[in-house]
Write a protein that holds these residues in place. Structure first.
Motif, mmCIF file in Angstrom:
data_model
loop_
_atom_site.group_PDB
_atom_site.id
_atom_site.type_symbol
_atom_site.label_atom_id
_atom_site.label_comp_id
_atom_site.label_asym_id
_atom_site.label_seq_id
_atom_site.Cartn_x
_atom_site.Cartn_y
_atom_site.Cartn_z
ATOM 1 N N ALA A 90 17.971 -27.429 -4.333
ATOM 2 C CA ALA A 90 18.543 -28.288 -3.283
ATOM 3 C C ALA A 90 17.632 -28.325 -2.054
ATOM 4 O O ALA A 90 17.362 -29.403 -1.515
ATOM 5 C CB ALA A 90 19.937 -27.796 -2.915
ATOM 6 N N THR A 91 17.151 -27.155 -1.650
ATOM 7 C CA THR A 91 16.326 -27.141 -0.433
ATOM 8 C C THR A 91 14.991 -27.853 -0.656
ATOM 9 O O THR A 91 14.339 -28.250 0.312
ATOM 10 C CB THR A 91 16.045 -25.701 0.069
ATOM 11 N N ARG A 92 14.588 -28.012 -1.898
ATOM 12 C CA ARG A 92 13.328 -28.716 -2.202
ATOM 13 C C ARG A 92 13.578 -30.181 -2.575
ATOM 14 O O ARG A 92 12.665 -30.861 -3.048
ATOM 15 C CB ARG A 92 12.594 -27.982 -3.337
ATOM 16 N N GLY A 93 14.818 -30.622 -2.448
ATOM 17 C CA GLY A 93 15.134 -32.027 -2.753
ATOM 18 C C GLY A 93 15.117 -32.355 -4.239
ATOM 19 O O GLY A 93 14.956 -33.506 -4.636
ATOM 20 N N ILE A 94 15.295 -31.312 -5.074
ATOM 21 C CA ILE A 94 15.278 -31.527 -6.530
ATOM 22 C C ILE A 94 16.723 -31.570 -7.022
ATOM 23 O O ILE A 94 17.541 -30.719 -6.637
ATOM 24 C CB ILE A 94 14.532 -30.363 -7.235
ATOM 25 N N VAL A 95 17.043 -32.534 -7.885
ATOM 26 C CA VAL A 95 18.393 -32.597 -8.425
ATOM 27 C C VAL A 95 18.439 -31.844 -9.762
ATOM 28 O O VAL A 95 17.495 -31.896 -10.547
ATOM 29 C CB VAL A 95 18.875 -34.063 -8.568
ATOM 30 N N VAL A 96 19.516 -31.089 -9.949
ATOM 31 C CA VAL A 96 19.740 -30.373 -11.210
ATOM 32 C C VAL A 96 20.920 -31.039 -11.899
ATOM 33 O O VAL A 96 21.932 -31.323 -11.249
ATOM 34 C CB VAL A 96 20.086 -28.882 -10.942
ATOM 35 N N THR A 97 20.778 -31.317 -13.190
ATOM 36 C CA THR A 97 21.932 -31.852 -13.932
ATOM 37 C C THR A 97 22.355 -30.834 -14.981
ATOM 38 O O THR A 97 21.542 -30.053 -15.474
ATOM 39 C CB THR A 97 21.605 -33.190 -14.620
ATOM 40 N N ASN A 98 23.654 -30.844 -15.320
ATOM 41 C CA ASN A 98 24.176 -29.992 -16.399
ATOM 42 C C ASN A 98 24.909 -30.880 -17.396
ATOM 43 O O ASN A 98 24.815 -32.114 -17.318
ATOM 44 C CB ASN A 98 25.059 -28.877 -15.823
ATOM 45 N N THR A 99 25.627 -30.280 -18.332
ATOM 46 C CA THR A 99 26.314 -31.086 -19.361
ATOM 47 C C THR A 99 27.814 -30.779 -19.373
ATOM 48 O O THR A 99 28.322 -30.184 -20.321
ATOM 49 C CB THR A 99 25.701 -30.853 -20.759
ATOM 50 N N PRO A 100 28.545 -31.186 -18.329
ATOM 51 C CA PRO A 100 29.979 -30.903 -18.272
ATOM 52 C C PRO A 100 30.780 -31.870 -19.151
ATOM 53 O O PRO A 100 30.215 -32.797 -19.739
ATOM 54 C CB PRO A 100 30.300 -31.144 -16.791
ATOM 55 N N ASP A 101 32.066 -31.674 -19.193
ATOM 56 C CA ASP A 101 33.051 -32.560 -19.844
ATOM 57 C C ASP A 101 32.943 -32.613 -21.364
ATOM 58 O O ASP A 101 33.936 -32.395 -22.049
ATOM 59 C CB ASP A 101 33.000 -33.996 -19.274
ATOM 60 N N ARG A 291 27.514 -29.891 -29.620
ATOM 61 C CA ARG A 291 26.120 -29.659 -29.229
ATOM 62 C C ARG A 291 25.310 -30.959 -29.230
ATOM 63 O O ARG A 291 24.415 -31.143 -28.419
ATOM 64 C CB ARG A 291 25.478 -28.607 -30.136
ATOM 65 N N ARG A 292 25.661 -31.895 -30.123
ATOM 66 C CA ARG A 292 24.996 -33.209 -30.116
ATOM 67 C C ARG A 292 25.301 -33.945 -28.815
ATOM 68 O O ARG A 292 24.423 -34.507 -28.177
ATOM 69 C CB ARG A 292 25.484 -34.069 -31.292
ATOM 70 N N ALA A 293 26.583 -33.912 -28.438
ATOM 71 C CA ALA A 293 26.996 -34.615 -27.213
ATOM 72 C C ALA A 293 26.321 -33.988 -25.994
ATOM 73 O O ALA A 293 25.890 -34.697 -25.068
ATOM 74 C CB ALA A 293 28.518 -34.571 -27.082
ATOM 75 N N MET A 294 26.221 -32.662 -25.968
ATOM 76 C CA MET A 294 25.551 -31.978 -24.846
ATOM 77 C C MET A 294 24.070 -32.355 -24.795
ATOM 78 O O MET A 294 23.516 -32.640 -23.733
ATOM 79 C CB MET A 294 25.701 -30.462 -24.991
ATOM 80 N N GLY A 295 23.437 -32.355 -25.976
ATOM 81 C CA GLY A 295 22.012 -32.693 -26.057
ATOM 82 C C GLY A 295 21.770 -34.120 -25.594
ATOM 83 O O GLY A 295 20.831 -34.395 -24.831
#
Ligand code: 8YV
Length: 323
Positions: A90-101, A291-295
């Motif tokens: 966050a402090t470097r302005g980089i966005v992190v994404t995860n695989t929720p839902d 795992r397919r949906a997450m990938g």
């Protein structure tokens, strides 16, 4: 047409991710490089995107991120992202994404399966049959889910899916978390030890990382008491593992069901030696379907970012800001 953007993959990932990224981007594989340091030096000044996961991948620290001054996005596999220092991103302005839902229902299914296995000793009973012992006498009677109250630690999306299932099983639900949630009717505890005293089952489904390290400690286990059952489908770090082993050995709690451990895939021999624990090799979300949906979501986050539409599922610490 502009050149395809490069994506650095930090460790092995599922074929759907490797193929999906390879199709749309120029994929670079850090772990296959003979000289990873040289590859980082080569890509560092211009790289804009990365793909990462927990487990076999090295953690993504602020120090590591400093080597990539142009980085915009880290697409991470899994709903948990404790392997990425999201605050440093966050402090470097980089966005992190995860695989929720996409994994919510699967992990909730696993949690209930594990709970039933622990309370009714289903794996032990199955081993008993296979060993031919049923021919000698019936398997001993077990504990029950009846008359238990379950306390959920971390009532997020997965916690709520677990709670819904418990309601269907006729098990009253209460919860502990950082704050009371206005939209749920379950009783809230601001004090984890007080909740542990009042329930017979604790289900841990809170994010890992420094803020929850050893949250379930000897004090909580002591309050849970000799009829108490602990289920952990979150991260091994949330439970003080030596304290849990001692509680199981001394039977100051009844039993535990664990899908996660402090040093995966290494599981302490002391746990494996115990009969009052059911151990799973971190399979919470591990069906082919999920795992397919997450990938696919890892890939889709990168595609959406590359199309200038912003990533689909940024984590709360790093909201997307159009550049
Ligand atoms: C994955 C998980 O096994 O989503 C998570 O947070 O724990 C699991 O679904 C894990 O992320 C694999 O790296």
């Amino acid at each position: 047409m502009p050149d395809k953007a490069e994506v650095l993959m930090l460790g092995p990932m599922a074929p759907i991710i490797v193929e999906g990224i390879d199709k749309a981007f120029k994929l670079r594989k850090l772990w296959e490089s003979k000289n990873p340091d040289a590859l980082i030096d080569e890509l560092g000044p211009s790289l804009r995107a990365m793909a990462a996961a927990g487990g076999a991948h090295a953690p993504v620290t602020g120090e590591f991120l400093d080597r990539f001054p142009k980085l915009e996005i880290i697409a991470s596999f899994g709903v948990g992202y404790d392997h990425v220092d999201a605050k440093a991103a966050a402090t470097r302005g980089i966005v992190v994404t995860n695989t929720p839902d996409v994994l919510t229902e699967e992990v909730a299914d696993t949690a209930l399966g594990l709970l039933l296995c622990v309370v009714r000793e289903l794996p032990q009973a199955e081993r008993y049959l296979r060993a031919g012992k049923w021919l000698e006498k019936n398997y001993p009677l077990t504990a029950t889910l009846r008359d238990r109250t379950a306390g959920i630690v971390g009532l997020g999306r997965i916690g709520k899916a677990i709670a819904r299932r418990l309601e269907a099983f006729g098990v009253p639900v209460v919860y502990y978390g950082r704050r009371r949630q206005a939209d749920v009717a379950y009783r809230y505890y601001a004090d984890l030890v007080a909740m542990a005293r009042d329930v017979d089952v604790i289900i841990v489904v809170t994010p890992g990382g420094p803020e929850t390290k050893n949250l379930i400690d000897a004090k909580v286990l002591g309050a849970l008491g000799p009829n108490g059952v602990l289920i952990n489908v979150a991260r091994g770090s949330v439970v003080d593992e030596p304290a849990l082993i001692e509680a199981l050995q001394k039977k100051t709690i009844l039993a535990a069901g664990l899908d996660v451990f402090v040093d995966e895939p290494r599981v302490p021999a002391a746990l494996i030696a115990l009969d009052n624990v059911v151990l799973l090799p971190h399979v919470g979300s591990a069906s082919v379907h999920t795992r397919r949906a997450m990938g696919q979501l890892v890939v889709d986050n990168l595609l959406s970012w590359a199309a200038g539409k912003g990533p689909l599922t940024p984590v709360p610490e790093t909201p997307w800001r159009r550049r």
